[in-house]
Design an enzyme around this catalytic site. Structure first.
Site, PDB file in Angstrom:
ATOM      1  N   LYS A   1      -3.358  47.410  17.919  1.00 29.47           N
ATOM      2  CA  LYS A   1      -4.184  46.693  16.946  1.00 29.47           C
ATOM      3  C   LYS A   1      -4.865  47.731  16.060  1.00 29.47           C
ATOM      4  O   LYS A   1      -5.231  48.817  16.538  1.00 29.47           O
ATOM      5  CB  LYS A   1      -5.210  45.851  17.712  1.00 29.47           C
ATOM      6  CG  LYS A   1      -6.083  44.942  16.871  1.00 29.47           C
ATOM      7  CD  LYS A   1      -6.955  44.041  17.771  1.00 29.47           C
ATOM      8  CE  LYS A   1      -7.900  43.160  16.968  1.00 29.47           C
ATOM      9  NZ  LYS A   1      -8.654  42.204  17.811  1.00 29.47           N
TER      10      LYS A   1
ATOM     11  N   SER B   1      -8.520  37.306  16.943  1.00 28.81           N
ATOM     12  CA  SER B   1      -8.355  38.252  15.867  1.00 28.81           C
ATOM     13  C   SER B   1      -7.161  39.188  16.052  1.00 28.81           C
ATOM     14  O   SER B   1      -6.799  39.885  15.122  1.00 28.81           O
ATOM     15  CB  SER B   1      -9.620  39.115  15.731  1.00 28.81           C
ATOM     16  OG  SER B   1      -9.849  39.836  16.922  1.00 28.81           O
TER      17      SER B   1
ATOM     18  N   SER C   1     -10.067  36.705  21.511  1.00 30.13           N
ATOM     19  CA  SER C   1      -9.155  37.230  20.494  1.00 30.13           C
ATOM     20  C   SER C   1      -7.800  37.720  20.982  1.00 30.13           C
ATOM     21  O   SER C   1      -6.937  38.037  20.164  1.00 30.13           O
ATOM     22  CB  SER C   1      -9.820  38.374  19.734  1.00 30.13           C
ATOM     23  OG  SER C   1     -10.542  37.863  18.663  1.00 30.13           O
TER      24      SER C   1
HETATM   25  N1  GLN Z   1     -13.177  33.874  17.420  1.00 30.44           N
HETATM   26  C1  GLN Z   1     -14.194  34.717  17.906  1.00 30.44           C
HETATM   27  C2  GLN Z   1     -14.990  35.270  16.731  1.00 30.44           C
HETATM   28  O1  GLN Z   1     -14.827  34.785  15.680  1.00 30.44           O
HETATM   29  C3  GLN Z   1     -13.604  35.761  18.771  1.00 30.44           C
HETATM   30  C4  GLN Z   1     -13.314  37.065  18.154  1.00 30.44           C
HETATM   31  C5  GLN Z   1     -12.847  38.116  19.131  1.00 30.44           C
HETATM   32  O2  GLN Z   1     -12.640  37.884  20.318  1.00 30.44           O
HETATM   33  N2  GLN Z   1     -12.737  39.355  18.648  1.00 30.44           N
HETATM   34  O3  GLN Z   1     -15.802  36.137  16.819  1.00 30.44           O
END
Ligand code: GLN
Length: 470
Positions: A59, A134, A158
């Site tokens: 990532k 994400s 995420s």
């Molecule tokens: N959807 C969550 C957010 O918007 C999770 C993001 C994540 O786990 N990095 O922060």
């Protein structure tokens, strides 16, 4: 799969080049990569190890020495780290070859992969749909069969949400199990390194490579790393499984319900003891607001160094203040700017007690609920998402105050609040698109979690799924 590949080190160069070309070819359709890395040079000096000559992807919030690392944000669009993240070194030492830095939501904030500065990533099963985020680019590059493993990060869900949408295995181990040194942070008390594979066996093996104490991450655990892949038996007999009823009650999609409860029946037939458990509904509804509060406050503080002065992208200005203001205004996307407003508000001196610290107290209450449930059960399970990946165009219609959104779509942050290990594996298909089940166990119970996941994989037969990208 990874084990077999690592045995054939002679084929490594060809294999890695093929993966690199394949990722480039799919980029038009998936837009899943921010930086491609020609593997030729790395292939000259592949180390012996559990991932010898295995192509992988990282990532783009994993720092890589000499290779651009943007976290999908304009503000880091020209940032080239001078050091490797701990896991980047670990993977290299195990012989892995990185072919791509994958797309993500900007600074890992978001669940759609629509906020990357290079534009959305597209779901390999149906390119009209989102990958989820994400860590969407990493989910997509594994789902399309290009690499057998890609790194993600998980602060709220995420890794586990995009795994559900992309039909792959997504793991977030216990807090402290994998060092986060060199990962661009989001919210330090919730951030975990996670990863994607196409089988539970590969997931177990990957943790053997990534886990272990690192003095440079003070939250990293001294616990011995277990031989996860050798301890796999897929045995569900006598396993006590709690279905999180708050999630299934708030679920509207009939087909998801059917797939999930059919699977529960089959798990019972294999000897699991499956029961429905309701946790305090008010606390379940408080997960998302509590998460937003804590995550945004921590993110605001962590990202105060992105100011255009020290490194990264810079806008012009007549003095330091103006440079910072211009850089941060242009350098961050609208979602990030909104979140920083919430975070700053929560951290104001006069608000800290009634917002940020109150959030921490609610977090503690939520964790107590989960903990007492896991004293009676081996695992908590529920669908990892209410439906298959949404169409990208339908995103704006989401009702973010419905119970379905508050609970079913966001409960997985439970495992970030508690730090407990949690993973998603595919459980079925609706309209040709995959959907996953989430499994959460107690702290450092990765062996148990992998075994339950493998038991499920044996029932569904969903192992090594590959999307045919059209
Ligand atoms: N959807 C969550 C957010 O918007 C999770 C993001 C994540 O786990 N990095 O922060």
């Amino acid at each position: 799969m990874i084990k077999e590949l690592a045995k054939n080190k002679e084929g490594a160069k060809e294999r890695c080049l093929k993966a690199y070309e394949e990722a480039k070819k799919l980029q038009d359709k998936l837009n899943h990569v921010i930086t491609f890395i020609d593997p030729s040079e790395q292939c000259e000096e592949i180390k012996e190890g559990k991932m010898a000559g295995v192509p992988i992807a990282l990532k783009d919030n994993v720092n890589t020495k000499g290779i651009k690392t943007t976290a999908a944000s304009q503000i880091l669009s020209n940032y080239v780290p001078i050091y490797d993240a701990h896991i980047a070194t670990k993977l290299k030492d195990a012989g892995a070859v990185c072919i791509a830095k994958t797309s993500m939501d900007e600074l890992a904030m978001g669940g759609t992969n629509l906020t990357s500065f290079i534009g959305p990533a597209y779901n390999p099963w149906d390119t009209r749909r989102m990958t989820g985020g994400s860590s969407g680019g990493s989910a997509a590059i594994v789902a399309s069969g290009t690499v057998p493993m890609a790194i993600g990060s998980d602060t709220g869900d995420s890794v586990r949400k995009p795994a559900s949408f992309c039909g792959v295995v997504g793991v977030k181990p216990t807090y402290g199990r994998i060092s986060r040194y060199g990962i661009i942070p989001y919210a330090s008390s919730l951030d975990h390194v996670g990863y994607f594979t196409r089988s539970v066996e590969d997931a177990a093996l990957t943790l053997e490579v990534l886990a272990g104490r690192d003095d440079r991450d003070m939250t990293s655990s001294y616990r011995e790393v277990e031989a996860y892949s050798e301890l796999l038996n897929g045995d569900l007999k006598g396993k006590r499984i709690a279905i999180l009823k708050n999630v299934t009650d708030a679920l509207h999609e009939e087909e998801t319900r059917k797939i999930f409860f059919d699977l529960m029946k089959k798990m019972e037939e294999k000897g699991a003891i499956v029961e429905e458990v309701s946790l305090d509904e008010n606390l379940m509804k408080a997960i998302l607001p509590t998460y937003y509060l804590i995550a945004n406050c921590e993110a605001t503080s962590n990202h105060s160094n992105l100011d255009g002065l020290r490194f990264g992208y810079r806008e012009e200005g007549s003095d330091m203040q103006e440079i910072m203001t211009n850089t941060r205004t242009k350098g961050f996307g609208p979602l990030i700017r909104r979140r920083f407003v919430i975070g700053s508000y929560g951290l104001f001196e006069e608000n800290q007690e009634r917002l940020f610290r109150k959030g921490q107290k609610v977090r503690r209450l939520i964790v107590e609920e989960v903990k007492s449930c896991l004293e009676k059960y081996d695992a908590i399970v529920a669908p990892a998402s209410g439906s298959i990946a949404p169409l990208i165009d339908a995103q704006k219609d989401q009702d973010e105050l419905s119970d379905e959104y508050l609970i079913t779509e966001n409960y997985m942050a439970l495992a970030n609040f508690s730090g407990y290990p949690s993973m998603t594996v595919p459980m079925g298909f609706i309209d040709g698109c995959p959907i996953g089940i989430n499994i959460t166990c107690g702290a450092f119970e990765e062996v148990k979690m992998f075994n339950i996941a493998e038991g499920i994989e044996e029932i569904t037969g969903y192992k090594d799924l590959k999307a045919e990208v059209k």
